[in-house]
Each structure stands twice: as structure tokens, then as C-alpha cells.
Design a protein around this motif. Structure first.
Motif, mmCIF file in Angstrom:
data_model
loop_
_atom_site.group_PDB
_atom_site.id
_atom_site.type_symbol
_atom_site.label_atom_id
_atom_site.label_comp_id
_atom_site.label_asym_id
_atom_site.label_seq_id
_atom_site.Cartn_x
_atom_site.Cartn_y
_atom_site.Cartn_z
ATOM 1 N N ARG A 77 0.801 -1.222 0.000
ATOM 2 C CA ARG A 77 0.000 0.000 0.000
ATOM 3 C C ARG A 77 0.832 1.270 0.000
ATOM 4 N NH1 ARG A 77 -4.500 -0.908 4.645
ATOM 5 N NH2 ARG A 77 -2.717 -0.215 5.871
ATOM 6 N N GLY A 78 2.120 1.156 0.193
ATOM 7 C CA GLY A 78 2.950 2.349 0.249
ATOM 8 C C GLY A 78 2.793 3.118 1.549
ATOM 9 N N ASP A 79 2.569 2.416 2.660
ATOM 10 C CA ASP A 79 2.416 3.073 3.957
ATOM 11 C C ASP A 79 3.755 3.656 4.427
ATOM 12 O OD1 ASP A 79 -0.110 2.119 3.724
ATOM 13 O OD2 ASP A 79 -0.018 0.715 5.409
ATOM 14 N N VAL A 80 3.666 4.549 5.406
ATOM 15 C CA VAL A 80 4.868 5.210 5.921
ATOM 16 C C VAL A 80 5.042 4.890 7.404
ATOM 17 C CG1 VAL A 80 4.680 7.082 4.246
ATOM 18 C CG2 VAL A 80 3.620 7.334 6.507
ATOM 19 N N ARG A 81 6.266 5.021 7.880
ATOM 20 C CA ARG A 81 6.539 4.796 9.291
ATOM 21 C C ARG A 81 6.182 6.051 10.058
ATOM 22 N NH1 ARG A 81 10.797 5.827 12.693
ATOM 23 N NH2 ARG A 81 12.069 6.586 10.959
ATOM 24 N N PRO A 82 5.280 5.975 11.037
ATOM 25 C CA PRO A 82 4.923 7.165 11.812
ATOM 26 C C PRO A 82 6.078 7.604 12.711
ATOM 27 C CG PRO A 82 3.898 5.222 12.763
ATOM 28 C CD PRO A 82 4.552 4.776 11.485
ATOM 29 N N GLU A 83 6.208 8.900 12.851
ATOM 30 C CA GLU A 83 7.249 9.458 13.712
ATOM 31 C C GLU A 83 6.654 9.751 15.090
ATOM 32 O OE1 GLU A 83 9.863 13.581 14.073
ATOM 33 O OE2 GLU A 83 8.900 13.036 12.175
ATOM 34 N N LEU A 84 7.249 9.187 16.117
ATOM 35 C CA LEU A 84 6.787 9.439 17.474
ATOM 36 C C LEU A 84 7.369 10.755 17.960
ATOM 37 C CD1 LEU A 84 6.997 5.893 19.100
ATOM 38 C CD2 LEU A 84 5.034 7.051 18.099
ATOM 39 N N SER A 85 6.503 11.611 18.481
ATOM 40 C CA SER A 85 6.892 12.965 18.845
ATOM 41 C C SER A 85 6.858 13.147 20.356
ATOM 42 C CB SER A 85 5.950 13.969 18.176
ATOM 43 O OG SER A 85 6.184 15.282 18.648
ATOM 44 N N ASP A 86 7.768 13.983 20.849
ATOM 45 C CA ASP A 86 7.751 14.354 22.264
ATOM 46 C C ASP A 86 6.692 15.408 22.546
ATOM 47 O OD1 ASP A 86 9.814 12.612 22.873
ATOM 48 O OD2 ASP A 86 11.364 14.092 22.417
ATOM 49 N N ASP A 87 6.273 16.122 21.504
ATOM 50 C CA ASP A 87 5.203 17.110 21.656
ATOM 51 C C ASP A 87 3.856 16.395 21.696
ATOM 52 O OD1 ASP A 87 7.099 19.136 21.520
ATOM 53 O OD2 ASP A 87 6.988 19.214 19.334
ATOM 54 N N ASP A 88 2.935 16.972 22.433
ATOM 55 C CA ASP A 88 1.613 16.366 22.573
ATOM 56 C C ASP A 88 0.774 16.725 21.347
ATOM 57 O OD1 ASP A 88 -0.519 15.019 23.563
ATOM 58 O OD2 ASP A 88 -1.045 16.493 25.093
ATOM 59 N N GLU A 89 0.887 15.923 20.303
ATOM 60 C CA GLU A 89 0.239 16.271 19.041
ATOM 61 C C GLU A 89 -0.143 15.024 18.260
ATOM 62 O OE1 GLU A 89 2.833 18.099 16.192
ATOM 63 O OE2 GLU A 89 4.515 16.780 16.689
ATOM 64 N N ILE A 90 -1.023 15.235 17.299
ATOM 65 C CA ILE A 90 -1.340 14.239 16.273
ATOM 66 C C ILE A 90 -1.366 14.994 14.950
ATOM 67 C CG2 ILE A 90 -3.052 12.638 15.347
ATOM 68 C CD1 ILE A 90 -4.013 12.082 18.135
ATOM 69 N N TRP A 91 -0.424 14.665 14.081
ATOM 70 C CA TRP A 91 -0.340 15.326 12.778
ATOM 71 C C TRP A 91 -0.312 14.262 11.693
ATOM 72 C CZ3 TRP A 91 3.631 15.253 9.016
ATOM 73 C CH2 TRP A 91 3.436 16.148 7.958
ATOM 74 N N ILE A 92 -1.300 14.311 10.829
ATOM 75 C CA ILE A 92 -1.429 13.329 9.743
ATOM 76 C C ILE A 92 -1.595 14.090 8.434
ATOM 77 C CG2 ILE A 92 -2.788 11.422 8.807
ATOM 78 C CD1 ILE A 92 -3.753 10.868 11.686
ATOM 79 N N HIS A 93 -0.786 13.752 7.466
ATOM 80 C CA HIS A 93 -0.877 14.381 6.149
ATOM 81 C C HIS A 93 -1.349 13.355 5.127
ATOM 82 C CE1 HIS A 93 -0.159 16.929 2.744
ATOM 83 N NE2 HIS A 93 0.864 16.205 2.305
ATOM 84 N N GLU A 94 -2.491 13.663 4.513
ATOM 85 C CA GLU A 94 -3.098 12.792 3.498
ATOM 86 C C GLU A 94 -3.293 11.375 4.038
ATOM 87 O OE1 GLU A 94 -1.019 12.920 -0.192
ATOM 88 O OE2 GLU A 94 -1.443 15.043 -0.557
ATOM 89 N N GLY A 95 -3.971 11.294 5.164
ATOM 90 C CA GLY A 95 -4.251 10.001 5.765
ATOM 91 C C GLY A 95 -5.420 9.305 5.080
ATOM 92 N N ARG A 96 -5.360 7.978 5.046
ATOM 93 C CA ARG A 96 -6.415 7.173 4.447
ATOM 94 C C ARG A 96 -6.857 6.111 5.445
ATOM 95 N NH1 ARG A 96 -2.088 7.076 1.311
ATOM 96 N NH2 ARG A 96 -1.790 4.814 1.609
ATOM 97 N N HIS A 97 -8.150 5.837 5.479
ATOM 98 C CA HIS A 97 -8.660 4.814 6.395
ATOM 99 C C HIS A 97 -8.063 3.455 6.005
ATOM 100 C CE1 HIS A 97 -11.410 2.119 8.488
ATOM 101 N NE2 HIS A 97 -11.828 3.146 9.189
ATOM 102 N N PRO A 98 -7.463 2.731 6.947
ATOM 103 C CA PRO A 98 -6.769 1.478 6.601
ATOM 104 C C PRO A 98 -7.648 0.432 5.940
ATOM 105 C CG PRO A 98 -6.213 2.190 8.825
ATOM 106 C CD PRO A 98 -7.325 3.065 8.367
ATOM 107 N N VAL A 99 -8.951 0.436 6.231
ATOM 108 C CA VAL A 99 -9.845 -0.579 5.680
ATOM 109 C C VAL A 99 -10.650 -0.025 4.510
ATOM 110 C CG1 VAL A 99 -11.757 -2.145 6.160
ATOM 111 C CG2 VAL A 99 -9.998 -1.753 7.903
ATOM 112 N N VAL A 100 -11.303 1.125 4.718
ATOM 113 C CA VAL A 100 -12.180 1.689 3.684
ATOM 114 C C VAL A 100 -11.399 2.017 2.422
ATOM 115 C CG1 VAL A 100 -13.791 3.548 3.140
ATOM 116 C CG2 VAL A 100 -13.709 2.599 5.457
ATOM 117 N N ALA A 101 -10.217 2.602 2.572
ATOM 118 C CA ALA A 101 -9.427 2.983 1.399
ATOM 119 C C ALA A 101 -9.005 1.762 0.594
ATOM 120 C CB ALA A 101 -8.198 3.774 1.838
#
Length: 368
Positions: A77-101
Motif C-alpha cells: 500500500r505504500g504506507d509510511v513509518r509514523p514518527e513518534l513525537s515528544d510534543d503532545d500532538e497528532i499530525w497526519i498528512h493525506e491520511g487514508r482509512h486502513p480498511v475503507v481505502a
């Protein structure tokens, strides 16, 4: 030979050898069952003696199978490795639902950003636009990232969450005597009592199970409480009044699922953009679902009346949509006659009423 049986026309004999063979054949089934049981018991005892090694091997194979499956899926699927952040955040760029997509070639990817500045998103938009999918997608990304899986996005960066709380869908608990709204409130209470600033909370149309004003009040208060708590929250709703909370709470941001209108037709783009929505397009969805046209037209008339001001104390006046073959709407003259009490009128009053009706109901082209 040994005589075994005498019949009317014959004598039957057996030998000692035949008798032994008969006994062997008749007892073969019992012996087979006994041997099988003994062998199975021996196998069980051996498995028990090696149980520690077998269970360890099974766990290793299961873990390897899961990791291989995740790796294979990520590559395909061409997935990417998520980067774990020390900041309290959730940042997703062009995310797709793992099942629906995976089952939709036309799936529209979306961005998401929750950080120290924006802690709560009020998400509005029409039915069928993808609000619930967007909420579930965010929760799945957190679960997948924290279990070590790649995620279906162009890029992803997020902090660890201590818990994920979800209030999605409508169901009741008949066995417990709990209505749909009661179940909704029990689950909402659990969220409000246990969520922390490090939690992710997704809420879908809280308050819809009761009256409009009660539901709006509960939803409004919950948004304020979660905003003050600081939990990372996605709150999908049809209560457009909640968009006003952005002005009073800087940590709240309004987003909507964009639609395009072409006359009476509505096109769902499934794209999440900034700003709140002011329509839910429920009538368009009802028409698409096959609700009869007279019902949709009647709903449109009621909606227009309700949008003019507060809800009326009496139902909106209903106009006849269709007449039967031998039925007609009563004329103004018939209505006036129906309201007249002739038993209480004097002859003079009757003549004056007729004269007044003559003037009121005269046709425009009549001379008198």
C-alpha cells in the motif's frame, strides 16, 4: 464339527477355529477403540511434557506472522513509518482509512492536526459525507502507530496516547433496561470521568438520542468540558450552533466536510476543510434514499417555516398534496356557511349577511 443350529431343512455346524475367528471379528471394534484411546493418551502426555516449548514456539510464530503481514501490507500500500513525537500532538498528512481505502479506489485522503494550540475539533457536515470515517481513521492511526505498524498516509507524526475513548454509533441494552440515549450517556460519562490530557477522544453526534435543545445543551457542555481538560478530541455533530464555541475557546477549531451544490443536487467531496458548516442536507439524503417525493416536498415546506423563527406551538398548517377522485377543497362560501349559526340570527341579520357575502364573494368580472 459342532452342531450350532437345527432348522426345518438343514443343520448348521461350526468348528473351533471358526468360533475363534468369530470372536476376533466381533471384538475388533472394541479393541480398536481401546488402542486409539491409549495412543491418544500417550500423545497428550507427551504434549503436556513439552508444553512450555510448544507454547513459546506458537507465540514466536504468531508474532512473526503478524509482523510479516504488517510489513507486506505496508509495502503493497505504500504506507509510511509514523514518527513518534515528544510534543503532545497528532499530525497526519493525506491520511487514508486502513480498511475503507483498501476497498475504494476513489477514497479521498485528508489531513488532521491536533497540537498544543488546537486540542478539540468540532466537525460538521452532511450525512454520508465521511465524518464517522474520519474519526475512526484517526483512532486507528494511533493504535497502529503504537503497536509498531506503518500507517496509510503521506506523513504522520504523533505522541503516545494513554487511552482512546470512542462514543460512536447508536445501540441499546435491552437486557439491562437501557435505552439508546441511556447507553450514550453512560459511555459519555465514562469518557468525561476518565479521559486525560494525553487521551484521544472521538465522539460522533452526541445528544441526538433526545430532544433537540436537551441534546444541544449536553453536547455544548461536553465540548466545553473536554476543551478545558485538554484531551485531544474529535467531535462530529449536526448541531451547527457549536461552531460558536471557537470564538470563546481558542483551543477549539471548526472543520467541515465540504460539499458542492449544483441546483438541487449535492455532491459529496469527502474532503475535510477549515470552517463550520451551516447545513446538514438531510432532505437531499432522504430523496436519495428513496423517500416518496410528496413526503420530501412536505418536509421542505416545514423546514422553510421552521427556519423563519422558533418552532411553532402548533404544527405547520398542512396543505393538501393530492385530492381523491370525488373530493374537492371546500370553497370560501362553504367555509363561511359552515361557521354560520342560522338559529341565532334574526331575519334582518340574515339579509345583512347575504348582502355582505355578495360583496365579498363577487367574481371580478361580475357587474352586481
Amino acid at each position: 464339527y459342532i452342531r450350532k443350529q437345527t432348522t426345518a431343512n438343514a443343520e448348521r455346524y461350526i468348528t473351533a477355529e471358526l468360533k475363534e475367528h468369530e470372536s476376533a471379528v466381533l471384538g475388533a471394534d472394541e479393541k480398536a477403540v481401546a488402542v486409539e484411546s491409549d495412543l491418544f493418551q500417550q500423545l497428550r502426555n507427551r504434549v503436556v511434557s513439552e508444553s512450555t516449548a510448544l507454547l513459546g514456539t506458537a507465540r514466536a510464530i504468531a508474532e512473526l506472522d503478524v509482523l510479516a503481514g504488517l510489513a507486506d501490507t505496508a509495502v503493497r500500500r505504500g504506507d509510511v513509518r509514523p514518527e513518534l513525537s515528544d510534543d503532545d500532538e497528532i499530525w497526519i498528512h493525506e491520511g487514508r482509512h486502513p480498511v475503507v481505502a483498501h476497498h475504494s479506489a476513489s477514497f479521498v485522503p485528508n489531513d488532521l492536526e491536533l497540537n498544543e494550540t488546537t486540542r478539540l475539533i468540532v466537525l460538521t457536515g452532511p450525512n454520508m459525507s465521511g465524518k464517522s470515517t474520519y474519526l475512526r481513521q484517526a483512532a486507528l492511526f494511533v493504535v497502529m502507530a503504537q503497536m509498531g505498524a506503518f500507517v496509510p498516509a503521506a506523513a504522520c507524526r504523533l505522541a503516545l496516547c494513554d487511552r482512546i475513548f470512542a462514543r460512536i454509533g447508536a445501540r441499546d441494552e435491552i437486557a439491562l433496561g437501557q435505552s439508546t440515549f441511556m447507553v450514550e450517556m453512560v459511555e459519555s460519562a465514562n469518557i468525561l470521568n476518565n479521559a486525560t490530557r494525553q487521551s484521544l477522544v472521538i465522539l460522533d453526534e452526541v445528544g441526538r438520542g433526545t430532544s433537540t435543545y436537551d441534546g444541544l445543551a449536553i453536547a455544548w457542555a461536553m465540548v466545553e468540558s473536554l476543551a478545558e481538560l485538554g484531551a485531544k478530541t474529535l467531535f462530529a455533530t449536526h448541531y451547527h450552533q457549536l461552531n460558536a464555541l471557537q470564538d470563546a475557546h481558542p483551543e477549539i477549531a471548526n472543520y467541515r466536510v465540504e460539499v458542492q451544490e449544483r441546483g438541487d443536487e449535492v455532491i459529496w467531496t469527502h474532503r475535510v476543510v477549515g470552517g463550520g458548516a451551516d447545513k446538514s442536507y438531510g432532505l437531499q439524503v432522504a430523496r436519495m434514499a428513496g423517500v416518496p417525493r410528496p413526503v420530501v416536498r412536505r418536509a421542505q415546506a416545514i423546514l422553510q417555516d421552521l427556519e423563519k423563527g422558533p418552532a411553532p406551538a402548533m404544527p405547520v398548517e398542512r396543505q393538501r398534496l393530492q385530492l381523491s377522485l370525488f373530493e374537492a377543497e371546500p370553497s370560501p362560501v362553504e367555509q363561511a356557511l359552515e361557521a354560520l349559526d342560522v338559529n341565532q340570527m334574526t331575519p334582518l341579520e340574515a339579509m345583512m349577511t347575504l348582502a355582505e357575502w355578495k360583496q365579498r364573494f363577487r367574481k371580478p368580472d361580475s357587474a352586481g
